[in-house]
Design an enzyme around this catalytic site. Structure first.
Site, PDB file in Angstrom:
ATOM      1  N   LYS A  11      10.793 -12.958 -55.813  1.00  0.00           N
ATOM      2  CA  LYS A  11      11.545 -13.114 -54.572  1.00  0.00           C
ATOM      3  C   LYS A  11      10.759 -13.953 -53.574  1.00  0.00           C
ATOM      4  CE  LYS A  11      13.904 -10.353 -51.003  1.00  0.00           C
ATOM      5  NZ  LYS A  11      14.284  -8.990 -50.580  1.00  0.00           N
ATOM      6  N   SER A  19      18.722  -8.696 -49.114  1.00  0.00           N
ATOM      7  CA  SER A  19      18.082  -9.993 -49.186  1.00  0.00           C
ATOM      8  C   SER A  19      17.604 -10.368 -50.583  1.00  0.00           C
ATOM      9  CB  SER A  19      16.886 -10.022 -48.222  1.00  0.00           C
ATOM     10  OG  SER A  19      15.933  -9.040 -48.557  1.00  0.00           O
ATOM     11  N   SER A  74      18.182  -4.053 -49.208  1.00  0.00           N
ATOM     12  CA  SER A  74      18.055  -5.325 -49.919  1.00  0.00           C
ATOM     13  C   SER A  74      17.871  -5.192 -51.414  1.00  0.00           C
ATOM     14  CB  SER A  74      16.887  -6.131 -49.329  1.00  0.00           C
ATOM     15  OG  SER A  74      17.156  -6.476 -47.990  1.00  0.00           O
TER      16      SER A  74
END
Length: 472
Positions: A76, A151, A175
């Site tokens: 990520k 996210s 997220s």
């Protein structure tokens, strides 16, 4: 069988037996990325294909270093992976090359993973919708006109499309849960402290966010979590998480599950969210669990106020120095500005009051877990929305007064550091996925994963892959 449809542990076993080579797996992964990623935009900062193939060949020739040996993974784009950019979705950091791995990334690399690139994220991870001015928007593979959530939206979409078999993510405000639910995969926010953060800046006060695993099966997620967890002596609040893969197939029996519904009307849900959630709970009852609908256990607005203040306090601690540089301030998106400006005017007594309210909710939740093993809420209050939106301004006719109010449903667990597993629960009338949050007391990570694995075996929802995506 398509090797990219195999679970990660099956790929790992095939690599160990010699039935599959790391080079074959890398070639298939790069081919899938070439075919799908231009439309979905989940993988960013992809490394040179030739270099990745060289690393795969080297993995084939080397002794196994761990269960991820020779397996491709993307990190990520909020975490540092040495040699790759860490843009955090911001023009201020685009092209910034990480000099060292974050703790979690180093653990994945030590287990043998080949890091191929990054997964897309909102700017600074703010907002549960993955878009930013550096890499653009990640699209939902079940409907390319819809959001993939965030996210960890890039990670979830990459899993759904077979570009990855396991992925890391992070979760401050859902997220690891919202994007997992919207992409029909599993995501887990582990007990806070089991996956240590970086030994930098404040290490005591900002206890909201944690890294965690995502996968297409709970067993794969457990294997990845076991790689990520473990006390770090440089982190004063890190704890030794229990290993979760051992016993993953031991199906629990007769769990007491509390359904929190819409929290006494405090949480607006789009049409179909309650219905699909309650249908899933009925299936859990068929598995032998006892389901009970609960009244609102605590003041929802008090939880929300505590959350908003502590989140702004954390964000200003991180981004405040950027805001104070007038030449950089214009590059901050409105959500970041809102959080920072709230944080800058807060007083110590505001933070103390918010922390006391959080503590009150923790005590009440702890009492609930004396009567229930698991608490349940939807993973999102609405279906995946238009990818062109910044955020939903209304949910079920109710105005959203902040950029993140539409994700209020994830706050009760996240505020007090509880472990949560998102499980896929099927598809709505428009063919879009949904998920449920399975919430447990601190330290119940292994128990939640066993319930999720039982659910996966009984329903197999994550086997329903997205429709074919035409090559761009």
């Amino acid at each position: 069988m398509d090797i990219l449809s195999m679970d990660a542990r099956a790929q790992s076993a095939a690599l160990e037996r010699g039935d599959l080579s790391a080079l074959e797996l890398m070639d298939a992964t790069l081919e899938r990325i070439d075919a799908v990623n231009p439309q979905v935009n989940a993988i960013v900062s992809l490394r040179d294909a030739g270099r990745l193939r060289e690393e795969a060949r080297a993995a084939d020739a080397a002794p196994r270093s761990g269960w991820l040996h020779g397996m491709p993974i993307a990190i990520k784009d909020l975490a540092n992976a040495a040699g790759l950019p860490t843009s955090m979705g911001s023009p201020l950091f685009a092209g910034q090359i990480a000099q060292a791995d974050d703790i979690m990334v180093a653990r994945l690399r030590a287990a043998g993973a080949i890091i191929i690139g990054k997964t897309n994220t909102p700017e600074f991870g703010l907002g549960s919708h993955t878009f930013n001015p550096v890499h653009g928007a990640t699209r939902n593979p079940y409907d390319l006109e819809r959001s993939a959530g965030g996210s960890s939206g890039g990670a979830a979409a990459a899993l759904a499309t077979g570009m990855l078999t396991v992925a890391d993510g992070s979760d401050m405000m859902g997220s690891l849960r919202n994007p997992a639910g919207w992409n029909n995969v599993f995501g887990m926010r582990p007990t806070w402290g089991t996956v240590p953060g970086e030994p930098a800046g404040d290490m005591f006060l900002h206890q909201l966010s944690t890294a965690g695993p995502m996968a297409r099966s709970p067993a794969d997620m457990a294997a990845l979590l076991d790689t990520m967890t473990g006390r770090d002596p440089r982190q004063p609040l890190s704890i030794e998480g229990a290993k979760t893969l051992v016993g993953i197939d031991e199906a629990p029996d007769g769990l007491r599950i509390g359904w929190l519904g819409d929290w006494g009307g405090a949480l607006p849900y789009e049409d179909g969210i309650t219905e699909i959630s309650e249908a899933a709970l009925a299936q859990m009852a068929d598995l032998g669990h006892r389901i009970e609908t609960l009244p609102a256990p605590f003041d929802a607005e008090m939880i929300w106020r505590s959350w908003c203040d502590l989140r702004s306090f954390a964000v200003v601690g991180n981004l405040g120095p950027i805001y104070l540089q007038e030449d950089k301030r214009p590059y901050l998106k409105p959500a970041a500005l809102w959080e920072i400006e709230r944080g800058l005017v807060m007083q110590a007594c505001d933070v103390q009051r918010a922390s006391e309210e959080r503590s009150q909710w923790f005590r009440r939740a702890s009492a609930l877990f004396e009567s229930f093993d698991v608490l349940v809420l939807p993973s999102a209050q609405l279906w995946p929305f238009d990818v062109s939106w910044t955020y939903p301004e209304k949910v079920a006719g109710r105005d959203m007064d902040t950029y993140h109010r539409w994700m209020q449903v994830v706050v009760p667990a996240g505020l007090i550091g509880l472990p949560v597993v998102n499980v896929p629960i099927g598809f709505g009338a428009q063919g879009l996925p949904a998920g449920l949050q399975l919430i447990g007391p601190r330290g119940s990570d292994a128990a939640l994963l066993r319930l999720a694995q039982q659910w996966h075996g009984a329903t197999g929802w994550s086997h329903r892959r997205p429709p074919p995506i035409a090559e761009g």
